[in-house]
Write an enzyme that holds these catalytic residues in place. Structure first.
Site, short mmCIF file in Angstrom:
data_model
loop_
_atom_site.label_atom_id
_atom_site.label_comp_id
_atom_site.label_asym_id
_atom_site.label_seq_id
_atom_site.Cartn_x
_atom_site.Cartn_y
_atom_site.Cartn_z
N PRO A 284 -39.72 64.57 45.26
CA PRO A 284 -40.68 65.40 44.51
C PRO A 284 -41.74 64.58 43.77
O PRO A 284 -42.77 65.14 43.38
CB PRO A 284 -39.80 66.18 43.52
CG PRO A 284 -38.45 65.59 43.58
CD PRO A 284 -38.34 64.81 44.84
N GLU B 143 -29.40 62.52 42.34
CA GLU B 143 -30.40 62.29 41.28
C GLU B 143 -31.55 61.42 41.76
O GLU B 143 -32.56 61.32 41.09
CB GLU B 143 -29.76 61.63 40.05
CG GLU B 143 -28.78 62.45 39.28
CD GLU B 143 -28.85 63.96 39.47
OE1 GLU B 143 -27.99 64.49 40.18
OE2 GLU B 143 -29.74 64.60 38.92
N ARG C 147 -46.30 70.40 65.67
CA ARG C 147 -47.17 71.42 66.26
C ARG C 147 -48.59 70.91 66.47
O ARG C 147 -49.38 71.54 67.19
CB ARG C 147 -47.17 72.74 65.51
CG ARG C 147 -47.03 72.68 64.04
CD ARG C 147 -46.94 74.04 63.39
NE ARG C 147 -48.16 74.81 63.63
CZ ARG C 147 -48.23 75.89 64.38
NH1 ARG C 147 -47.16 76.38 64.94
NH2 ARG C 147 -49.38 76.50 64.55
N ASP D 30 -55.20 77.90 63.23
CA ASP D 30 -54.25 78.11 62.15
C ASP D 30 -54.89 78.01 60.78
O ASP D 30 -55.85 77.31 60.58
CB ASP D 30 -53.14 77.06 62.20
CG ASP D 30 -51.97 77.50 63.04
OD1 ASP D 30 -51.05 76.70 63.18
OD2 ASP D 30 -51.99 78.64 63.54
N1 ADE Z 1 -36.60 66.30 47.49
C1 ADE Z 1 -36.31 67.14 46.47
N2 ADE Z 1 -37.35 67.93 46.20
C2 ADE Z 1 -38.36 67.59 47.05
C3 ADE Z 1 -39.70 68.05 47.24
N3 ADE Z 1 -40.23 69.01 46.51
N4 ADE Z 1 -40.41 67.46 48.21
C4 ADE Z 1 -39.89 66.47 48.95
N5 ADE Z 1 -38.65 66.00 48.82
C5 ADE Z 1 -37.88 66.56 47.87
#
Ligand code: ADE
Length: 248
Positions: free
Chosen positions: A86, A113, A151, A166
């Site tokens: 993330p 974590e 794709r 698309d």
């Molecule tokens: N791992 C946990 N959350 C994630 C996200 N939003 N994007 C990519 N990998 C992740």
């Protein structure tokens, strides 16, 4: 193109990659995809892949050695190693286009974590996030990246033009689609689509694509590449005109 996915949960990604467009692309040899179990690269009788963090605190951290071994085993010349996390750069259609031009992508799924910081610093080329929310691991994100990239590869879609049309390919949302029946309940299909006049239909679709983008994702219009006519339409929307006023 080749995509390797390194994960502690191969079952999470195996099945979706065998179905539909990606499954067919693999069968046709458009893309080669391999899924690797991180545990197979862990040493010792218990094949430990994660440990508690130094310094205390909750959760488990993926150890560097199995990740290093897995990446080292699958890496080929010209590969890009990507950690799904993330905290990474936001994955977009433009990034998918970038990856689709590479010969080899290695997707590393984080878990728990997080991963030991030395993996981020020394073993991966970049980190990607699919959005501002936290998943339990990178597996679903790896599927998203794999599908969006596959794709775009030549031969992946039956209709080569489909990817171009698309949403986002031109920086705009897609126009509405209709199919049979012509009248469902008392909701008719827009008559222009039944006219057989291809130029008029194409123009209506461009107008509706723009209208939808203006209504739902006005931020996309700031960077979209618009023709002079499209720019005029946007000006008209801004002055309160509806699309039905703008074309015959
Ligand atoms: N791992 C946990 N959350 C994630 C996200 N939003 N994007 C990519 N990998 C992740």
């Amino acid at each position: 193109m080749r995509i390797d996915i390194i994960t502690l949960f191969p079952g999470t990604v195996d099945a979706p990659l065998g179905e539909s467009i990606v499954g067919r692309a693999r069968q046709r040899g458009v893309v080669e995809i391999a899924v690797h179990n991180l545990r197979d690269f862990a040493e010792g009788r218990h094949q430990v892949t994660d440990e508690p963090p130094f310094g205390g605190g909750g959760g488990m951290i993926l150890k560097p050695e199995p990740l290093a071994a897995a990446i080292g085993a699958v890496r080929r010349a010209g590969a890009r190693v990507i950690l799904l996390d993330p905290a990474g750069r936001r994955f977009t259609q433009a990034v998918a286009g970038e990856l689709a031009r590479l010969p080899h992508v290695i997707l590393v799924c984080g878990r728990y974590e997080g991963v030991d910081e030395r993996v981020r610093q020394h073993l991966v080329d970049e980190e990607l996030s699919i959005g501002d929310y936290v998943l339990s691991g990178g597996e679903v994100a790896a599927l998203v990246v794999t599908e969006a990239v596959t794709r775009l590869l030549p031969g992946a879609l039956g209709d080569e033009a489909a990817a171009e049309r698309d949403s986002f390919a031109r920086g705009l949302l897609e126009h509405p689609h209709y199919t049979r029946p012509e009248i469902f309940r008392d909701w008719p299909v827009p008559p222009v689509l039944l006219s057989g006049d291809h130029a008029r239909i194409a123009r209506w679709r461009r107008l509706m694509s723009l209208w939808r983008t203006w209504q739902r994702r006005p931020d996309l219009l700031e960077t979209a590449d618009l023709s002079p006519e499209e720019q005029k339409w946007v000006d008209a929307f801004n002055q309160g005109q509806a699309p039905s006023n703008l074309i015959a």
